[in-house]
Design an enzyme around this catalytic site. Structure first.
Site, PDB file in Angstrom:
ATOM      1  N   THR A  32       1.000  -1.797   0.087  1.00 50.13           N
ATOM      2  CA  THR A  32       0.277  -0.206  -0.186  1.00 50.13           C
ATOM      3  C   THR A  32       1.218   0.608   0.270  1.00 50.13           C
ATOM      4  OG1 THR A  32      -0.425   0.038   2.422  1.00 50.13           O
ATOM      5  CG2 THR A  32      -1.904  -1.352   0.955  1.00 50.13           C
ATOM      6  N   ARG A  40      -8.685  -5.102   2.070  1.00 51.29           N
ATOM      7  CA  ARG A  40      -9.598  -5.419   3.037  1.00 51.29           C
ATOM      8  C   ARG A  40      -9.475  -3.881   3.842  1.00 51.29           C
ATOM      9  NH1 ARG A  40      -8.768  -9.706   2.231  1.00 51.29           N
ATOM     10  NH2 ARG A  40     -10.536 -11.084   2.056  1.00 51.29           N
ATOM     11  N   HIS A 125      -0.020 -16.912  -4.435  1.00 54.04           N
ATOM     12  CA  HIS A 125      -0.837 -16.631  -5.464  1.00 54.04           C
ATOM     13  C   HIS A 125      -1.030 -16.349  -6.706  1.00 54.04           C
ATOM     14  CE1 HIS A 125      -2.802 -15.628  -1.781  1.00 54.04           C
ATOM     15  NE2 HIS A 125      -3.243 -16.727  -1.223  1.00 54.04           N
TER      16      HIS A 125
HETATM   17  P1  NAD Z   1      -6.080  -7.139   3.060  1.00 56.20           P
HETATM   18  O1  NAD Z   1      -6.100  -6.117   2.270  1.00 56.20           O
HETATM   19  O2  NAD Z   1      -6.734  -8.859   2.864  1.00 56.20           O
HETATM   20  O3  NAD Z   1      -5.420  -7.196   4.359  1.00 56.20           O
HETATM   21  C1  NAD Z   1      -4.808  -6.078   4.294  1.00 56.20           C
HETATM   22  C2  NAD Z   1      -3.930  -5.633   5.576  1.00 56.20           C
HETATM   23  O4  NAD Z   1      -2.259  -5.340   6.141  1.00 56.20           O
HETATM   24  C3  NAD Z   1      -4.489  -5.149   6.626  1.00 56.20           C
HETATM   25  O5  NAD Z   1      -4.859  -5.560   8.139  1.00 56.20           O
HETATM   26  C4  NAD Z   1      -4.065  -3.516   6.530  1.00 56.20           C
HETATM   27  O6  NAD Z   1      -4.349  -2.932   7.644  1.00 56.20           O
HETATM   28  C5  NAD Z   1      -2.739  -4.218   6.643  1.00 56.20           C
HETATM   29  N1  NAD Z   1      -1.731  -2.886   5.973  1.00 56.20           N
HETATM   30  C6  NAD Z   1      -2.825  -2.122   4.772  1.00 56.20           C
HETATM   31  N2  NAD Z   1      -1.826  -0.996   4.513  1.00 56.20           N
HETATM   32  C7  NAD Z   1      -0.542  -1.310   5.176  1.00 56.20           C
HETATM   33  C8  NAD Z   1       0.735  -0.445   5.649  1.00 56.20           C
HETATM   34  N3  NAD Z   1       0.935  -0.184   5.143  1.00 56.20           N
HETATM   35  N4  NAD Z   1       1.560  -1.174   6.838  1.00 56.20           N
HETATM   36  C9  NAD Z   1       0.921  -2.156   7.637  1.00 56.20           C
HETATM   37  N5  NAD Z   1       0.116  -3.242   6.918  1.00 56.20           N
HETATM   38  C10 NAD Z   1      -1.302  -2.737   6.535  1.00 56.20           C
HETATM   39  O7  NAD Z   1      -4.712  -8.801   2.580  1.00 56.20           O
HETATM   40  P2  NAD Z   1      -4.786  -9.779   1.981  1.00 56.20           P
HETATM   41  O8  NAD Z   1      -4.059 -10.352   3.997  1.00 56.20           O
HETATM   42  O9  NAD Z   1      -2.954 -10.132   1.754  1.00 56.20           O
HETATM   43  O10 NAD Z   1      -5.259 -11.072   1.374  1.00 56.20           O
HETATM   44  C11 NAD Z   1      -5.905 -10.389   0.338  1.00 56.20           C
HETATM   45  C12 NAD Z   1      -5.594 -10.860  -0.857  1.00 56.20           C
HETATM   46  O11 NAD Z   1      -5.475 -10.266  -1.606  1.00 56.20           O
HETATM   47  C13 NAD Z   1      -4.683 -11.972  -1.181  1.00 56.20           C
HETATM   48  O12 NAD Z   1      -4.675 -13.240  -1.532  1.00 56.20           O
HETATM   49  C14 NAD Z   1      -3.926 -10.629  -2.187  1.00 56.20           C
HETATM   50  O13 NAD Z   1      -3.444 -11.921  -3.353  1.00 56.20           O
HETATM   51  C15 NAD Z   1      -4.221 -10.120  -2.766  1.00 56.20           C
HETATM   52  N6  NAD Z   1      -3.955  -8.628  -3.601  1.00 56.20           N
HETATM   53  C16 NAD Z   1      -2.903  -8.554  -3.927  1.00 56.20           C
HETATM   54  C17 NAD Z   1      -2.078  -7.288  -3.447  1.00 56.20           C
HETATM   55  C18 NAD Z   1      -0.562  -6.763  -4.537  1.00 56.20           C
HETATM   56  O14 NAD Z   1      -0.089  -7.715  -5.234  1.00 56.20           O
HETATM   57  N7  NAD Z   1      -0.486  -5.749  -3.894  1.00 56.20           N
HETATM   58  C19 NAD Z   1      -3.370  -6.232  -3.984  1.00 56.20           C
HETATM   59  C20 NAD Z   1      -4.540  -6.464  -3.046  1.00 56.20           C
HETATM   60  C21 NAD Z   1      -5.163  -7.676  -3.387  1.00 56.20           C
END
Ligand code: NAD
Length: 246
Positions: A32, A40, A125
């Site tokens: 992020t 989420r 993934h």
């Molecule tokens: P999620 O979106 O479910 O959760 C993200 C978590 O990270 C949250 O608990 C949030 O509070 C926390 N968070 C957000 N920014 C943060 C930061 N800067 N520092 C610390 N914590 C932070 O993500 P997930 O658990 O990875 O599951 C979602 C699925 O979505 C995964 O399977 C993944 O493959 C996929 N996904 C991947 C990407 C990517 O490749 N960048 C992006 C979106 C979703």
């Protein structure tokens, strides 16, 4: 900038200093701070309104049934080809280069750990950077999906080009999972960060950790906070930028 309590960071630093087989297990929150939205958080994809929820669109059956709608969403919301690694990706690559970290196990599909220099990366993934023809299995780079003017990218043989990402309803790659488990079992310190730990079976892999230095770095609470030996609440890039690699 979020002010992070000194004490947990100092403990994290000491544990990193004393460790030789760190494994990092991460998710969308790691990226992020590279301007890739997670699923989420409040400004994540699940809070944006679509005709159908993202987990429906990003499913195997939806891909087969409505490939045009799948690719419209996928090209718009899942491809961030200009994104750059942030301090968390970079520090993890430094820890590996220093011989202190054996593997990054990631749920992310964005390729940013490798872009930062990490070599030992288990992508549970898959990756948006790998794509292949569903008919003849010819490999295609991401540009073939991103830039194809057709609604559905197609191979020269006529087959649909599918991203090598694990869609909902699909299974994880056995070799990737087994390698991830191997590293987690051997880890002296397991650092988990940027993940809500609600996506299975990925989240279940952390059960294989047998040590007593389970660190959780996250913005929001997770179901595993009580099992962690150290919880650091904060932005993961900001946390890792305060860590020194000795
Ligand atoms: P999620 O979106 O479910 O959760 C993200 C978590 O990270 C949250 O608990 C949030 O509070 C926390 N968070 C957000 N920014 C943060 C930061 N800067 N520092 C610390 N914590 C932070 O993500 P997930 O658990 O990875 O599951 C979602 C699925 O979505 C995964 O399977 C993944 O493959 C996929 N996904 C991947 C990407 C990517 O490749 N960048 C992006 C979106 C979703």
């Amino acid at each position: 900038m979020v002010v992070i309590m000194k004490e947990p960071i100092q403990t994290l630093q000491e544990w990193i200093n004393e460790s030789q087989r760190i494994v990092f297990f991460g998710g969308a929150g790691v990226s992020t701070e590279s301007d890739i939205p997670d699923f989420r958080s409040v400004d994540g994809l699940y809070s944006q309104k679509y005709d159908e929820p993202p987990e429906t669109i990003l499913s195997h059956s939806y891909f087969n049934r409505w490939p045009e709608k799948f690719f419209r969403f996928y090209r718009d919301k899942m491809l961030y080809l200009d994104a750059e690694p942030n301090a968390a990706h970079k520090k993890l690559a430094e820890l590996e280069a220093a011989g202190k970290l054996t593997a990054v196990v990631t749920q992310n599909i964005d390729g940013l750990h490798q872009k930062a220099g990490s070599k030992s990366v288990q992508e549970l993934h898959g990756s948006v950077l790998r794509n292949y023809c569903t008919r003849c299995h010819k490999f295609y780079p991401v540009e073939a999906v991103k830039n194809d003017p057709a609604p559905v990218p197609r191979c020269s043989c006529g087959g649909i080009i599918k991203p090598d990402v694990v869609l909902y309803e699909e299974s994880l790659d056995d070799d990737t999972v087994n390698t991830a488990i191997h590293h987690i079992r051997q880890a002296d310190t397991l650092i988990i960060g940027g993940t809500s730990l609600v996506v299975y079976p990925a989240a279940s892999l952390i059960q294989y950790y047998r040590g007593n230095r389970l660190v959780l770095i996250n913005l929001a609470p997770t179901p595993y906070d009580r099992r962690a030996d150290l919880v650091v609440t904060g932005k993961i890039g900001e946390v890792f930028s305060q860590i020194n690699v000795n």
